[in-house]
Design an enzyme around this catalytic site. Sequence first.
Site, short mmCIF file in Angstrom:
data_model
loop_
_atom_site.label_atom_id
_atom_site.label_comp_id
_atom_site.label_asym_id
_atom_site.label_seq_id
_atom_site.Cartn_x
_atom_site.Cartn_y
_atom_site.Cartn_z
N GLY A 47 -112.65 0.93 -22.93
CA GLY A 47 -113.86 1.73 -22.94
C GLY A 47 -114.06 2.67 -21.77
N TRP A 66 -119.03 5.29 -15.08
CA TRP A 66 -119.33 5.68 -16.47
C TRP A 66 -120.25 6.88 -16.57
CZ3 TRP A 66 -118.84 0.23 -15.83
CH2 TRP A 66 -117.75 -0.30 -16.51
N CYS A 111 -122.38 4.24 -21.34
CA CYS A 111 -121.38 3.34 -20.79
C CYS A 111 -120.03 3.69 -21.39
CB CYS A 111 -121.78 1.90 -21.07
SG CYS A 111 -120.69 0.69 -20.33
N CYS A 112 -119.40 2.72 -22.07
CA CYS A 112 -118.06 2.93 -22.59
C CYS A 112 -118.10 3.57 -23.96
CB CYS A 112 -117.34 1.61 -22.72
SG CYS A 112 -117.45 0.61 -21.28
#
Lengths: 262, 744
Positions: free
Chosen positions: B719, B323, B408-409
């Site tokens: 994601g 990520w 992150c996503c």
Amino acid sequence: MALYFPLQDTEQDALNIQHPNDLRIHSLETFGTHDGPGVRMVIFVQGCQFRCLYCQNVDTLDVNGGTMVSIDELVTRAINQKDYFGNKGGVTVSGGEPLLQRSKLISFFKKLHDNGINTCLDSNGRLLDNDVKELLHHTDLILLDVKHIDDDWHHKLCGVSNKPTLKVAEYCESVNQKMWLRYVLVPGWNDQPEFVERWAKQFTGYKNVDRVEILPYHQLGMHKWRMMGLPYQLTDVTTPSTEIKERVLHTFQKYFADVRLK
Amino acid sequence: MNTDLSLKEFKKGAWNKNIDPADFVKNNITPYEGGASFLQGPSKKTLRVWNAAKVALNEERINNGCRSINTEVISNITAFRPGYIKRDDEVIVGLQTELPLMRAMKPFGGIKLVQAAVEERGLKVSERVADIFNYARNHNQAVFDAYDSEIRAYRSNHVLTGLPDNYARGRIIGDFRRMALYGANVLIEAKKFDYVNVSGELTEHKVRLREELSLQINALKDMVVMAKEYGIDVTRPAETAQEAIQWTYIGYLAAIKEQDGAAMSLGNVSSFFDIYIERDLEAGIITEEEAQEMIDQFVMKLRLVRHLRPASYDEIFGGDPTWVTESIGGQFHDGRTKVTKTSFRFLQTLYNLGPAPEPNLTVLWSNDLPEEFKSFCAQVSIDTSSLQYENDDVMRCVRGSDDYGIACCVSYQPIGKRIQHFGARANMPKTLLLSLNEGREEEKGAQIINGVPAIPEGVLSYDLVLQQFKYALSELARVYAKSMFIIHYMHDKYYYERAQMALIDTDPGIDIAYGAAGISIIADSLSAIKYAKVTPVRNSKGLTVDFNIEGDFPKYGNDDDRVDNIAKEITSFFIGELRKHHTYKNAVPTLSLLTITSNVMYGKNTGATPDGRKAGESFAPGANPMHGRDCTGAIASLNSVSKLSYEDAQDGISNTFSMIPKSLGSSKEEQVENLVATLNGYFGHGAHHLNVNVLNRETLMDAYNHPEQYPQLTIRVSGYAVNFVRLSKAHQLEVIARTFHESM
């Protein structure tokens, strides 16, 4: 040769008149990108009197099948999708044969226009009466399938005459109704060079034709025939070769400015 | 703070008085409204470096996904001597270890996990390092010292999973631009200034803050040392584009040498870089090819980021993701676009280097983005399936910042101003089953929640089930909040992110990001109970093993308010419950509807549900409708998801949209137009996030059977993006089975 499914001539009037607030539909595709310009909500209506041997939606033929959905519900759905339509998209009524429910479609298309939504009819031009004329008045674009230019062959291929279709085409030309012509290309049935040429010559002078689409025959709808216990007669017909497709494309391009091979 | 930065070329502003890169960007950006035709292919140098990298990547793939591990050293900012891929051709330098793709041990999140990961590869953690942890404590150990039996029961029975209690939490994005804009000396001075200002009567908070500031200052000093080994002097501000990119990367590299959080995101650097690139181009110092070369090589470095993970980790985060999320585009509050030529250059890397899952390129979509940029994004999606989209108009307005990145996503995070504590996710369908089984886990019967009455025999009553489910959710929220408090308290104590925090404002605001999985199953289950007749089938212990459903019911994914509103109501209820509880450092609760790849694992661990889903069947990913239940086409499906309110799920509502190319349109031009229209429509409805995959199912099947032929095949899952062939076979099949919109 007997038709694989009865014509239902008497029942078709009921389809147009009864339940004026509901459309008899087969299914709904909210992300249609192949029946008219842009992203479209496509309503596949139920009922058709053509008996095309290659029919890919044979489950839409029966005028008594499908489900009734209120026109208001369909309008609401279309409004909910309006943001996705962009500049070009809108609603397409396909089928089945939309003209069998022409009087109801008038009010449907009017409501869509009231909401600024583009309307499109995907039809085989089965009939032309005053209601059809009024419907066309509320139609932004008609996709007209002219399946064969020769009436005998049209009979063989579709079980009915092509005369009404040609009349619809003529009418559209006379009122300058924007139109795309469609040609489902079936090897051995409508790829004969002389007929392809004649087909193109028939419409080349039409100023209302913006585009011609060649739709190569495929057998993706065959399983539906099996499920309905109907004999599929084109089992041995394959999807047209590149050579055939290119030839027809080339012929059409001599007569039309915008030809798409799908 | 008052420093003379003597950068006369740039337009001055608040950024000259405070540490404020956002102000620098606002004052100096050159928004770009044009098309992609200026873009250049990869340079010869880039190709040589990338070819060398590809050899290493191939070795990694052949060696079961791990090229090598250093088992001797505890990684931190100054650990390891400089590493290169192909030194003479590298215009941006720096690796996490001395060799490309060599993984390093970062055991302060949890030594046990590191040991497991090393031993799975037939290696052993060095005695020296193992011995250190006979004396030093780590996050994982401390968390379990503080857990109570309730948290343990929720955890071991898969009601709460993926808790960051044995690995690093990640998600904190440093403002890596600060290193380039100010240089380390100024940043150190600013932190020292903050330290002095933590004064007066002491509180626990102030003492902690002083310790944190000291750690941050040390981190900055270590960054100077690390950079110096590469021959780079980051004590001063960067002057050229190459330096700006290199300095920024040094900041990021420090973070990923020290921390191995699940997500180590990058922020929003592209338009910051653009300012330097524009200046260098104008001065004739560089050519467009060289500009692209720097971006290509920077991105290449991001593609090689690796962390040491055990196999068990793969269940939750399949495909070895990191990520490295970079957010591109979006608009300023003042109406200008943040799109620059370098936004295009970042996307161009997907052509120059081929598709790839990392960095996790995220387009901040606004209705007002320049049309040419929209079209280019759509084209890149169609060609590479490597992009995700998030609603800039919604995030900017609801959350307030126009200088944010995605952690992150899918999670909004204002860069350098605010951070986020990561909180894994709760299994909602499992919780529904708890409410139908007197609070007992449906498979083994363990008592998880007390005070849930037995449900009367026969057809389920909607009102009763809803009432009991809400009670179970409130209990879940209480235990979840408790576990998060412990985890983040201990993470700060034993594995504080000094590198990232050194590049963030002192004592920033915090969001605590809770998560929930299985919203589509909840919506369909409750809809079935409401609109059809659902009767539980119970085993001899009285536990539900199946459900008989009589009649039809509205299903989520068909733009039907009757069921879509249930999804909305439950989401709103759950965040409401979460907000009732204390949080560590007074973090503000947010919620995500996101699963990563754990939807497969959740499914495996969850019994049959009242929507007709059988025991063990995968959940739908994120907020997606269940496979095959959206039967009126893609837009109805998108509309259902778009009804979920971002206000209720500010950590993100993930939706993955898979299309076969032909269903988007017949020609490339039409496909691009239609995808742009779809994105405009979806985000115009207030939806939050969309992964876009444009792929043929046959391609995926072929890649499943012949992975060696598809080293770069990239797909978007919940994601994030992954190399398809690096997913487990179970995950691959789940992706293939997923609803592909393929109307023709």
